[in-house]
Scaffold this motif. Structure first.
Motif, short mmCIF file in Angstrom:
data_model
loop_
_atom_site.label_atom_id
_atom_site.label_comp_id
_atom_site.label_asym_id
_atom_site.label_seq_id
_atom_site.Cartn_x
_atom_site.Cartn_y
_atom_site.Cartn_z
N HIS A 211 0.81 -1.22 0.00
CA HIS A 211 0.00 0.00 0.00
C HIS A 211 0.84 1.28 0.00
CE1 HIS A 211 -3.86 -1.92 0.12
NE2 HIS A 211 -3.41 -2.75 1.05
N LEU A 212 2.17 1.14 0.15
CA LEU A 212 3.03 2.32 0.08
C LEU A 212 3.01 2.93 -1.33
CD1 LEU A 212 6.29 1.60 2.09
CD2 LEU A 212 4.96 3.69 2.11
N TYR A 213 3.27 2.11 -2.34
CA TYR A 213 3.29 2.57 -3.73
C TYR A 213 2.35 1.69 -4.53
CZ TYR A 213 7.44 4.84 -1.99
OH TYR A 213 8.30 5.60 -1.25
N LYS A 214 1.09 1.99 -4.41
CA LYS A 214 0.05 1.21 -5.06
C LYS A 214 -0.06 1.58 -6.54
CE LYS A 214 -4.51 -0.17 -3.70
NZ LYS A 214 -5.69 0.16 -2.97
N THR A 215 -0.28 0.60 -7.39
CA THR A 215 -0.48 0.85 -8.81
C THR A 215 -1.82 1.54 -8.99
OG1 THR A 215 0.76 -1.14 -9.34
CG2 THR A 215 -0.60 -0.22 -11.08
N LEU B 260 12.34 1.13 -2.56
CA LEU B 260 11.15 0.51 -3.16
C LEU B 260 10.57 1.40 -4.26
CD1 LEU B 260 9.04 -1.73 -3.26
CD2 LEU B 260 7.83 -0.57 -1.43
N LYS B 261 10.58 2.70 -4.03
CA LYS B 261 10.03 3.62 -5.02
C LYS B 261 10.84 3.57 -6.32
CE LYS B 261 8.69 8.43 -5.58
NZ LYS B 261 8.63 9.74 -4.95
N ASP B 262 12.17 3.61 -6.21
CA ASP B 262 13.00 3.53 -7.41
C ASP B 262 12.85 2.19 -8.11
OD1 ASP B 262 13.94 6.09 -6.98
OD2 ASP B 262 15.69 5.42 -5.83
N PHE B 263 12.71 1.13 -7.32
CA PHE B 263 12.53 -0.21 -7.89
C PHE B 263 11.23 -0.28 -8.69
CE2 PHE B 263 11.43 -4.74 -7.64
CZ PHE B 263 12.62 -5.31 -8.06
N CYS B 264 10.15 0.25 -8.13
CA CYS B 264 8.85 0.27 -8.84
C CYS B 264 8.93 1.10 -10.11
CB CYS B 264 7.76 0.83 -7.93
SG CYS B 264 7.31 -0.24 -6.57
N LEU B 265 9.58 2.26 -10.04
CA LEU B 265 9.70 3.12 -11.21
C LEU B 265 10.51 2.45 -12.32
CD1 LEU B 265 10.21 6.64 -9.60
CD2 LEU B 265 8.23 5.81 -10.86
N ASP B 266 11.57 1.72 -11.95
CA ASP B 266 12.35 1.00 -12.96
C ASP B 266 11.52 -0.08 -13.64
OD1 ASP B 266 14.60 2.49 -12.62
OD2 ASP B 266 15.70 0.99 -11.43
N ILE B 267 10.71 -0.77 -12.88
CA ILE B 267 9.85 -1.81 -13.47
C ILE B 267 8.81 -1.18 -14.39
CG2 ILE B 267 8.06 -3.51 -12.94
CD1 ILE B 267 9.74 -4.33 -10.55
N CYS C 51 6.64 -6.06 -4.71
CA CYS C 51 7.20 -5.93 -3.36
C CYS C 51 8.01 -7.16 -2.98
CB CYS C 51 6.09 -5.70 -2.33
SG CYS C 51 5.38 -4.06 -2.44
N ASN C 52 7.53 -8.34 -3.32
CA ASN C 52 8.28 -9.57 -3.02
C ASN C 52 9.60 -9.59 -3.77
OD1 ASN C 52 6.40 -10.51 -1.22
ND2 ASN C 52 5.35 -11.78 -2.72
N SER C 53 9.60 -9.17 -5.02
CA SER C 53 10.85 -9.16 -5.78
C SER C 53 11.80 -8.08 -5.26
CB SER C 53 10.57 -8.95 -7.28
OG SER C 53 9.94 -7.73 -7.50
N TRP C 54 11.27 -6.98 -4.73
CA TRP C 54 12.13 -5.95 -4.13
C TRP C 54 12.79 -6.48 -2.86
CZ3 TRP C 54 11.31 -3.20 0.58
CH2 TRP C 54 12.26 -2.20 0.82
N ILE C 55 12.04 -7.21 -2.04
CA ILE C 55 12.60 -7.81 -0.83
C ILE C 55 13.70 -8.80 -1.18
CG2 ILE C 55 12.08 -9.34 1.13
CD1 ILE C 55 9.30 -7.97 1.22
#
Length: 162
Positions: free
Chosen positions: A12-16, A57-64, A37-41
């Motif tokens: 819920h931090l960075y929800k699509t 986590l934010k940078d990871f989501c943006l890269d994906i 989130c699981n792949s970031w962990i």
């Protein structure tokens, strides 16, 4: 904090941003966020094992998301229509197509093959003021529309020796 609570917090931090009235679309968005989130962990755990700085986590989501947006197919799908695509210029509405000379019609060196077009054009061989016949077939060399059916075969008659 337990595993489920931490997982819910991270999801819920960075929800699509996905709004849908159908429940299964929201469920798909939640599963997508959970996988990210699981792949970031997992990535964070590997970074600590390799003694490198972990990504947020934010940078990871943006890269994906950037990778998913910039994805392009390497090879286009090949179909029958794309293999036999020939550009035949259609005359504009109200413009008359020029009927080629007899020499050009009967030229044996050029392949006078029929080409299927999307817009129906007036047949230049059998149409006259009283009866107009429209066809979707056009000669590639002569650039004129001609009937090509079991009832009328103007295509063969047009290219016959006179």
């Amino acid at each position: 904090m337990g595993g489920i609570d931490k997982s819910d917090m991270l999801v819920h931090l960075y929800k699509t941003p996905m709004r849908a009235r159908r429940y299964y679309m929201r469920l798909f968005g939640y599963i997508l966020d959970l996988c990210i989130c699981n792949s970031w962990i997992w990535c964070k755990r590997n970074c600590s094992a390799m003694k490198s700085a972990p990504m947020s986590l934010k940078d990871f989501c943006l890269d994906i998301y950037k990778g998913a947006i910039s994805y392009k197919k390497v090879t286009p799908k090949v179909t029958r229509t794309s293999l036999a695509r020939v550009v035949v210029p259609l005359p504009k509405r109200g413009q008359r197509a020029e009927v080629p000379s007899v020499e050009k019609r009967q030229d044996a060196t050029a392949l006078h093959l029929p080409h299927h077009v999307t817009m129906r054009q007036t047949c230049k061989y059998c149409s006259h003021k009283g009866a107009i016949h429209r066809s979707r077939w056009m000669c590639e060399v002569c650039k004129v529309s001609l009937c090509l059916s079991d009832v009328r075969n103007c295509y063969a008659d047009f290219h016959k020796n006179l």
